[in-house]
Design a protein around this motif. Structure first.
Motif, mmCIF file in Angstrom:
data_model
loop_
_atom_site.group_PDB
_atom_site.id
_atom_site.type_symbol
_atom_site.label_atom_id
_atom_site.label_comp_id
_atom_site.label_asym_id
_atom_site.label_seq_id
_atom_site.Cartn_x
_atom_site.Cartn_y
_atom_site.Cartn_z
ATOM 1 N N TYR A 145 -41.961 30.813 28.530
ATOM 2 C CA TYR A 145 -42.014 32.255 28.741
ATOM 3 C C TYR A 145 -42.023 33.016 27.423
ATOM 4 O O TYR A 145 -41.548 32.524 26.398
ATOM 5 C CB TYR A 145 -40.849 32.738 29.620
ATOM 6 C CG TYR A 145 -39.483 32.738 28.974
ATOM 7 C CD1 TYR A 145 -39.100 33.759 28.101
ATOM 8 C CD2 TYR A 145 -38.550 31.741 29.255
ATOM 9 C CE1 TYR A 145 -37.841 33.775 27.507
ATOM 10 C CE2 TYR A 145 -37.295 31.753 28.679
ATOM 11 C CZ TYR A 145 -36.941 32.771 27.799
ATOM 12 O OH TYR A 145 -35.700 32.786 27.216
ATOM 13 N N SER B 210 -38.490 34.230 23.610
ATOM 14 C CA SER B 210 -39.403 33.217 24.132
ATOM 15 C C SER B 210 -38.760 31.837 24.220
ATOM 16 O O SER B 210 -37.725 31.569 23.609
ATOM 17 C CB SER B 210 -40.662 33.147 23.261
ATOM 18 O OG SER B 210 -40.318 32.802 21.925
ATOM 19 N N GLU C 290 -42.900 28.642 23.755
ATOM 20 C CA GLU C 290 -44.043 29.567 23.750
ATOM 21 C C GLU C 290 -45.327 28.988 23.172
ATOM 22 O O GLU C 290 -46.411 29.507 23.413
ATOM 23 C CB GLU C 290 -43.674 30.851 23.005
ATOM 24 C CG GLU C 290 -43.522 30.735 21.494
ATOM 25 C CD GLU C 290 -42.134 30.251 21.064
ATOM 26 O OE1 GLU C 290 -41.850 30.277 19.852
ATOM 27 O OE2 GLU C 290 -41.345 29.819 21.926
ATOM 28 N N ALA D 62 -47.884 30.570 26.338
ATOM 29 C CA ALA D 62 -47.242 31.863 26.538
ATOM 30 C C ALA D 62 -47.471 32.772 25.331
ATOM 31 O O ALA D 62 -47.612 33.989 25.470
ATOM 32 C CB ALA D 62 -45.747 31.671 26.786
ATOM 33 N N ASN E 55 -48.529 30.541 37.288
ATOM 34 C CA ASN E 55 -48.296 31.387 36.127
ATOM 35 C C ASN E 55 -48.523 32.855 36.464
ATOM 36 O O ASN E 55 -49.212 33.176 37.432
ATOM 37 C CB ASN E 55 -49.270 31.018 34.993
ATOM 38 C CG ASN E 55 -49.385 29.530 34.770
ATOM 39 O OD1 ASN E 55 -48.385 28.842 34.659
ATOM 40 N ND2 ASN E 55 -50.607 29.019 34.719
ATOM 41 N N ILE F 279 -44.260 40.484 29.981
ATOM 42 C CA ILE F 279 -43.683 39.179 30.324
ATOM 43 C C ILE F 279 -44.784 38.197 30.693
ATOM 44 O O ILE F 279 -45.728 38.537 31.399
ATOM 45 C CB ILE F 279 -42.652 39.311 31.469
ATOM 46 C CG1 ILE F 279 -42.084 37.939 31.852
ATOM 47 C CG2 ILE F 279 -43.237 40.029 32.679
ATOM 48 C CD1 ILE F 279 -40.839 38.016 32.716
ATOM 49 N N VAL G 248 -44.908 34.161 32.097
ATOM 50 C CA VAL G 248 -44.188 32.961 32.538
ATOM 51 C C VAL G 248 -45.210 31.929 32.987
ATOM 52 O O VAL G 248 -46.031 32.196 33.868
ATOM 53 C CB VAL G 248 -43.208 33.251 33.696
ATOM 54 C CG1 VAL G 248 -42.467 31.959 34.082
ATOM 55 C CG2 VAL G 248 -42.199 34.331 33.309
ATOM 56 N N THR H 178 -45.543 27.924 34.378
ATOM 57 C CA THR H 178 -44.723 26.861 34.964
ATOM 58 C C THR H 178 -45.590 25.696 35.430
ATOM 59 O O THR H 178 -46.775 25.864 35.724
ATOM 60 C CB THR H 178 -43.918 27.368 36.179
ATOM 61 O OG1 THR H 178 -44.789 27.577 37.296
ATOM 62 C CG2 THR H 178 -43.190 28.668 35.861
ATOM 63 N N MET I 70 -40.303 32.246 38.130
ATOM 64 C CA MET I 70 -40.864 33.420 37.452
ATOM 65 C C MET I 70 -40.259 34.712 37.989
ATOM 66 O O MET I 70 -40.030 35.664 37.235
ATOM 67 C CB MET I 70 -42.390 33.432 37.536
ATOM 68 C CG MET I 70 -42.972 33.703 38.899
ATOM 69 S SD MET I 70 -44.765 34.011 38.803
ATOM 70 C CE MET I 70 -45.370 32.478 38.104
ATOM 71 N N ASN J 87 -38.017 37.304 35.596
ATOM 72 C CA ASN J 87 -38.379 38.712 35.471
ATOM 73 C C ASN J 87 -37.280 39.635 35.976
ATOM 74 O O ASN J 87 -37.082 40.723 35.435
ATOM 75 C CB ASN J 87 -39.678 39.000 36.214
ATOM 76 C CG ASN J 87 -40.262 40.346 35.817
ATOM 77 O OD1 ASN J 87 -40.131 40.786 34.674
ATOM 78 N ND2 ASN J 87 -40.899 41.029 36.751
#
Length: 300
Positions: free
Chosen positions: A82, A94, A97, A208, A261, A274, A276, A278, A288, A292
């Motif tokens: 993230y 992050s 990232e 990210a 994502n 933001i 995210v 995954t 996610m 958030n």
């Protein structure tokens, strides 16, 4: 009290004392292990401030709360990446990232931005048409339902379909019109300097960091992308990143196989972007949304 009873009592007290010492030692050992675990995991977390004058606004509680959520729910750190950027003070929080993840349809966000740039510069209008060739067909969707192979499709409809409905044929038509996948990738580097190892491969991967650059660029130039932002709000409203906070935030989601994502931003007291990414399958939606919601509580 006779001598025999004293001996029994002393023996019992000694046993109790030993047991208490062992219990205390076990608790300390557990705490030490937990602390070590947190310390090791927190090495994945990073904070970057672009303006040193804003360093006083760094809020380490954000990363700690996300970390606590990960530990409480046994979430594999390697399956999540993230970037959260405080857009008011230009501070980025992050984790992982720079790790590559399957991107899914989030690639369509910078792709659409390239075309809005071309419209703004006068190279295209929204009425301009692009050809729909057979090799651009990927699966059933809005475009394949409304048009046949060989059609000329208005740019406005392609952009709407790519963002609102995440239509794969629309995305394919748009990047082929730029020259192809690699040419699209080269063009979108105008929004990012974060290029990963497999960036130019045929694989649809991203990081990210890359998508954080894209969304922060979009936010900084949001007057130029208002129609795009409106379309992002129309795409699956109240889901993905917005599922728990229900703020009608603009976002672009993407999924493929076990990857889920999303990338977007939230307008609040301290606006933030933001990203995210995954690789957790359906569980990625919960992760996610929770990340958030934690961010929103800090910035709202």
């Amino acid at each position: 009290m006779d001598k025999k009873n004293k001996i029994v009592i002393i023996s019992l007290l000694s046993i109790l004392l030993i047991a208490l010492c062992m219990f205390a030692s076990e608790i300390n050992s557990t705490k030490k292990k937990a602390f070590t675990s947190v310390s090791e995991i927190e090495e994945d977390q990073s904070t970057e401030v672009k303006n040193e004058d804003n360093s006083k606004y760094i809020d380490m509680a954000l990363a700690k709360e996300i970390e606590a959520y990960f530990q409480e729910n046994n979430i594999d750190h390697e399956s999540v990446s993230y970037c959260i950027t405080d857009l008011k003070h230009n501070i980025k929080y992050s984790m992982n990232e720079k790790d590559e993840f399957i991107a899914g349809s989030i690639y369509k966000l910078p792709l659409a931005m390239l075309y809005y740039d071309k419209v703004n510069s006068g190279d295209y209008t929204m009425e301009s048409t692009l050809p729909y060739s057979g090799y651009m067909h990927e699966d059933a969707g809005v475009i394949s339902s409304n048009y046949t192979i060989g059609s000329q499709i208005p740019l406005s409809e392609l952009l709407d379909a790519a963002i609102v409905y995440s239509d794969n044929d629309a995305g394919h038509i748009l990047f082929e019109n730029l020259g192809g996948w690699k040419e699209y990738k080269e063009a979108m580097t105008k929004y990012t300097s974060s290029i990963s190892d497999n960036y130019y491969s045929e694989d649809n991967v991203s990081t990210a960091n890359t998508m954080n650059d894209v969304i922060t660029y979009l936010y900084a130039h949001k007057d130029e992308y208002q129609e795009l932002i409106d379309n992002m709000k129309k795409a699956e409203p109240g889901e993905y990143l917005d599922r728990d906070i229900q703020q009608g935030m603009p976002q672009k989601y993407g999924m493929y196989d076990y990857a889920l994502n999303s990338v977007g931003f939230v307008e609040c007291e301290t606006p933030y972007s933001i990203v995210v990414l995954t690789s957790l399958g359906d569980k990625g939606a919960d992760v996610m949304a929770k990340i958030n919601s934690i961010a929103y509580e800090h910035f709202k």
